[in-house]
Each structure stands twice: as C-alpha cells, then as structure tokens.
Design a protein around this motif. Sequence first.
Motif, PDB file in Angstrom:
ATOM      1  N   HIS A 165       0.882  -1.003   0.035  1.00 29.42           N
ATOM      2  CA  HIS A 165      -0.005   0.040  -0.029  1.00 29.42           C
ATOM      3  C   HIS A 165       0.839   1.246  -0.038  1.00 29.42           C
ATOM      4  O   HIS A 165       0.814   2.177   0.830  1.00 29.42           O
ATOM      5  CB  HIS A 165      -1.026  -0.054   1.175  1.00 29.42           C
ATOM      6  N   ALA A 166       1.852   1.303  -0.894  1.00 24.94           N
ATOM      7  CA  ALA A 166       2.802   2.322  -1.183  1.00 24.94           C
ATOM      8  C   ALA A 166       1.955   3.684  -1.530  1.00 24.94           C
ATOM      9  O   ALA A 166       1.127   3.822  -2.326  1.00 24.94           O
ATOM     10  CB  ALA A 166       3.906   1.966  -2.082  1.00 24.94           C
ATOM     11  N   ASP A 167       2.941   4.871  -0.997  1.00 25.59           N
ATOM     12  CA  ASP A 167       2.192   6.090  -1.768  1.00 25.59           C
ATOM     13  C   ASP A 167       2.753   6.345  -3.197  1.00 25.59           C
ATOM     14  O   ASP A 167       2.476   7.067  -3.889  1.00 25.59           O
ATOM     15  CB  ASP A 167       2.473   7.431  -0.850  1.00 25.59           C
ATOM     16  N   ILE A 168       4.108   5.906  -3.115  1.00 28.18           N
ATOM     17  CA  ILE A 168       4.871   5.883  -4.607  1.00 28.18           C
ATOM     18  C   ILE A 168       5.776   4.751  -4.784  1.00 28.18           C
ATOM     19  O   ILE A 168       6.320   4.303  -3.851  1.00 28.18           O
ATOM     20  CB  ILE A 168       5.445   7.548  -4.449  1.00 28.18           C
ATOM     21  N   LEU A 169       5.819   4.664  -5.921  1.00 32.83           N
ATOM     22  CA  LEU A 169       6.870   3.577  -6.419  1.00 32.83           C
ATOM     23  C   LEU A 169       7.945   4.437  -7.464  1.00 32.83           C
ATOM     24  O   LEU A 169       7.700   4.959  -8.272  1.00 32.83           O
ATOM     25  CB  LEU A 169       6.291   2.649  -7.480  1.00 32.83           C
ATOM     26  N   ILE A 170       9.207   4.151  -6.997  1.00 35.09           N
ATOM     27  CA  ILE A 170      10.261   4.917  -7.863  1.00 35.09           C
ATOM     28  C   ILE A 170      11.176   3.934  -8.270  1.00 35.09           C
ATOM     29  O   ILE A 170      11.912   3.155  -7.548  1.00 35.09           O
ATOM     30  CB  ILE A 170      11.104   6.105  -6.683  1.00 35.09           C
ATOM     31  N   ASN A 171      11.289   3.982  -9.650  1.00 37.03           N
ATOM     32  CA  ASN A 171      12.059   3.087 -10.351  1.00 37.03           C
ATOM     33  C   ASN A 171      13.344   3.626 -10.702  1.00 37.03           C
ATOM     34  O   ASN A 171      13.424   4.545 -11.678  1.00 37.03           O
ATOM     35  CB  ASN A 171      11.117   2.618 -11.687  1.00 37.03           C
ATOM     36  N   LEU A 172      14.590   3.492 -10.077  1.00 40.17           N
ATOM     37  CA  LEU A 172      15.694   4.025 -10.398  1.00 40.17           C
ATOM     38  C   LEU A 172      16.450   3.318 -11.407  1.00 40.17           C
ATOM     39  O   LEU A 172      16.790   1.977 -11.330  1.00 40.17           O
ATOM     40  CB  LEU A 172      16.579   4.052  -9.274  1.00 40.17           C
ATOM     41  N   SER A 173      16.578   3.820 -12.623  1.00 37.11           N
ATOM     42  CA  SER A 173      17.078   3.100 -13.829  1.00 37.11           C
ATOM     43  C   SER A 173      18.528   3.799 -14.379  1.00 37.11           C
ATOM     44  O   SER A 173      18.981   4.621 -13.593  1.00 37.11           O
ATOM     45  CB  SER A 173      16.141   3.330 -14.694  1.00 37.11           C
ATOM     46  N   THR A 229      -0.058   1.902 -11.518  1.00 37.10           N
ATOM     47  CA  THR A 229      -0.956   2.702 -11.267  1.00 37.10           C
ATOM     48  C   THR A 229      -2.321   2.154 -11.229  1.00 37.10           C
ATOM     49  O   THR A 229      -3.208   2.796 -10.759  1.00 37.10           O
ATOM     50  CB  THR A 229      -0.933   3.745 -12.633  1.00 37.10           C
ATOM     51  N   ASP A 230      -2.700   0.810 -11.813  1.00 40.54           N
ATOM     52  CA  ASP A 230      -4.183   0.141 -11.649  1.00 40.54           C
ATOM     53  C   ASP A 230      -4.244   0.067 -10.355  1.00 40.54           C
ATOM     54  O   ASP A 230      -5.255  -0.018 -10.130  1.00 40.54           O
ATOM     55  CB  ASP A 230      -3.960  -0.849 -12.612  1.00 40.54           C
ATOM     56  N   ALA A 231      -3.075  -0.349  -9.717  1.00 40.13           N
ATOM     57  CA  ALA A 231      -3.395  -0.555  -8.100  1.00 40.13           C
ATOM     58  C   ALA A 231      -3.432   0.761  -7.375  1.00 40.13           C
ATOM     59  O   ALA A 231      -3.539   0.744  -6.132  1.00 40.13           O
ATOM     60  CB  ALA A 231      -2.354  -1.433  -7.768  1.00 40.13           C
ATOM     61  N   GLY A 232      -3.449   1.877  -7.929  1.00 44.94           N
ATOM     62  CA  GLY A 232      -3.423   3.223  -7.187  1.00 44.94           C
ATOM     63  C   GLY A 232      -2.231   3.561  -6.691  1.00 44.94           C
ATOM     64  O   GLY A 232      -2.182   4.978  -5.987  1.00 44.94           O
ATOM     65  N   VAL A 233      -1.015   3.136  -7.082  1.00 38.43           N
ATOM     66  CA  VAL A 233       0.227   3.742  -6.727  1.00 38.43           C
ATOM     67  C   VAL A 233       0.993   4.487  -8.017  1.00 38.43           C
ATOM     68  O   VAL A 233       1.244   3.818  -8.916  1.00 38.43           O
ATOM     69  CB  VAL A 233       1.209   2.441  -6.129  1.00 38.43           C
ATOM     70  N   PRO A 234       1.228   5.714  -7.891  1.00 36.81           N
ATOM     71  CA  PRO A 234       1.956   6.442  -8.763  1.00 36.81           C
ATOM     72  C   PRO A 234       3.304   6.002  -8.910  1.00 36.81           C
ATOM     73  O   PRO A 234       3.793   5.606  -8.166  1.00 36.81           O
ATOM     74  CB  PRO A 234       1.757   7.870  -8.561  1.00 36.81           C
ATOM     75  N   MET A 235       3.799   5.990 -10.194  1.00 33.57           N
ATOM     76  CA  MET A 235       5.081   5.405 -10.459  1.00 33.57           C
ATOM     77  C   MET A 235       6.067   6.566 -10.995  1.00 33.57           C
ATOM     78  O   MET A 235       5.411   7.506 -11.899  1.00 33.57           O
ATOM     79  CB  MET A 235       5.247   4.249 -11.241  1.00 33.57           C
ATOM     80  N   PHE A 236       7.322   6.763 -10.855  1.00 33.69           N
ATOM     81  CA  PHE A 236       8.342   7.497 -11.449  1.00 33.69           C
ATOM     82  C   PHE A 236       9.364   6.461 -11.851  1.00 33.69           C
ATOM     83  O   PHE A 236       9.818   5.637 -11.270  1.00 33.69           O
ATOM     84  CB  PHE A 236       8.836   8.396 -10.391  1.00 33.69           C
ATOM     85  N   ILE A 237       9.911   7.014 -13.116  1.00 35.73           N
ATOM     86  CA  ILE A 237      11.281   6.199 -13.823  1.00 35.73           C
ATOM     87  C   ILE A 237      12.308   7.529 -13.562  1.00 35.73           C
ATOM     88  O   ILE A 237      11.894   8.514 -14.080  1.00 35.73           O
ATOM     89  CB  ILE A 237      11.158   5.988 -15.138  1.00 35.73           C
TER      90      ILE A 237
END
Length: 264
Positions: A165-173, A229-237
């Motif tokens: 139930h994260a508030d944000i997912l950050i994908n460090l690439s 995002t479908d699960a309601g968690v915004p993501m950044f790359i």
Amino acid sequence: MGLFKNCKRIVVKVGSSTLTHGSGALNLRRIETLVRVLSDLKNSGKEVVLVSSGAVSAGVAKAGIRRSPDNIGQKQALAAIGQSELMKIYDRFFSDFGHTVSQILLTRDVLDNPHRRSLAESTFENLLDMGCVPIVNENDPVSTDELTKFGGNDILSAYVAEVCHADILINLSDVDGLYDKDPRSNPDAVLVSRVEAITDEMINAAGGAGTERGTGGMTAKLKAAKISTDAGVPMFIMNGENPEILYRLLDGGVIGTYFPVKKN
Ligand code: GLU
C-alpha cells in the motif's frame, strides 16, 4: 508539483545496471550513497521499502566467474550465493546509518495465492511498524517458470508497491526516463515527463530487452507502471546514477517520467 512532498511510504526499485560497475562487480560507492539517502529519508519520517536486484551479479563476482552464465541452473545457484552477499553489504551500510534491514524473497505464486499474499502483506506492515527497511528480491533460486516468475524486478516492484500500500513507486534506472523513441539509437529522442495512459502500443514500441547486467528494459518498466497505477500507486522512472536525485523528487521537483494514477 510538490505532489510527493508529504508521501509517507516509498518503494524504491534499483536495478543491476545501477548497482554494478561495467565489470559486473558491485558499485559500492553508489550502493553506499543509495543507502545514505534512504536512511536519511527514513530519519525524516518516511517508510522505505527497497526492491533490489544484483543477486546474480554479486554471485558472479563472489564465485569469481568472469561473466554471467547463460545456463539457468547456474544462474539460480549464483543468485543464491549473491543474495546473501548483497544483504551483507546492505546490512553493513544501513547499520552504519543506524537502520535495520530485513529480507523478503518473493515468487509470483505467493502473491497469486490470497492467503500467502495476506501473510506477505502483514509481514511488510509489521516490519515497517518496527522501523525496518524491507529489502525485496525475487526468490530466483526457486523460480524458473511462468507460474513462479514475475518476469523481472520491474514487475516485482509494482506488485510490492501494491502489497505494501505504497504512496509512490520510484524506479531507479540507468536512463533518465521514458523517451518518445529509443534514445540509444535516436539522438533526437525527447524525454516524456508525464504519461497519462499506458497503451499496448506504447509497450510494444518501447522495445529494449534491457542491458547485459539488467533484465528490465523499458517494456518491463511500462508494464510495471500499468500494474502500479492500476493498483492506485503512482510511479516514477528516474536515473539512479546519483541516488540523491530522490531528494529532488521528494522535495517537490519534477524529474524523469511520471505515471500518475488514473482518476475515474
Ligand atoms: N532478481 C535478479 C537479481 O537479483 C534481477 C532481476 C532483474 O533485474 O529484473 O539478480
């Protein structure tokens, strides 16, 4: 934007190409910087979950093999060797900054099973309540087929963000974000700063099977963004070359590619 200044629970995914040097050996300076930044974010009141690759790379280095083998069984064995090496390094760096790590290894069938999924969910919750940093990887030594594999840690991180139930997912690439065309072959490619909807067309066009040291590539990142995002968690790359970039995002900056949650 300032949108993420107040977010509390952060999942950060970091890939093998960010965690290792070109030689394949672990990039200790970068890992240390990452751990310092994550520790500091925790000190500021955030909860942090780290999804980390690098087990196979660490295993290759530890076993003294020159390059990652193609043989799947050997790769699984190296993941088993490298996972403990990876945790040893994380434990040491996080301990230096006063934080406790914990290891969670997942396979797809665990999250597909409602009972086992809820066990994983409550373990994450308890670990975060105890102030620990859960460090997650796929349980590579026991996952080989479609039933058990996530298909890489980009996808795994999206499921972890959902389960936590994260508030944000950050994908460090190892790239700055999503481009309108493949930047490796198109010097005029432009960074896309915001993606409202992830279509199959985009996923197919993204191409890129990842690098020798990472399995992800942009296709997996877009699939992950859709799941997240479908699960309601915004993501950044974002580019993880300098992990201090996390401060800029959480201080309210606009960096990389943002996948907002759809409002309906
Ligand atoms: N789980 C793999 C490892 O730790 C990496 C998979 C991936 O990077 O997607 O080496």
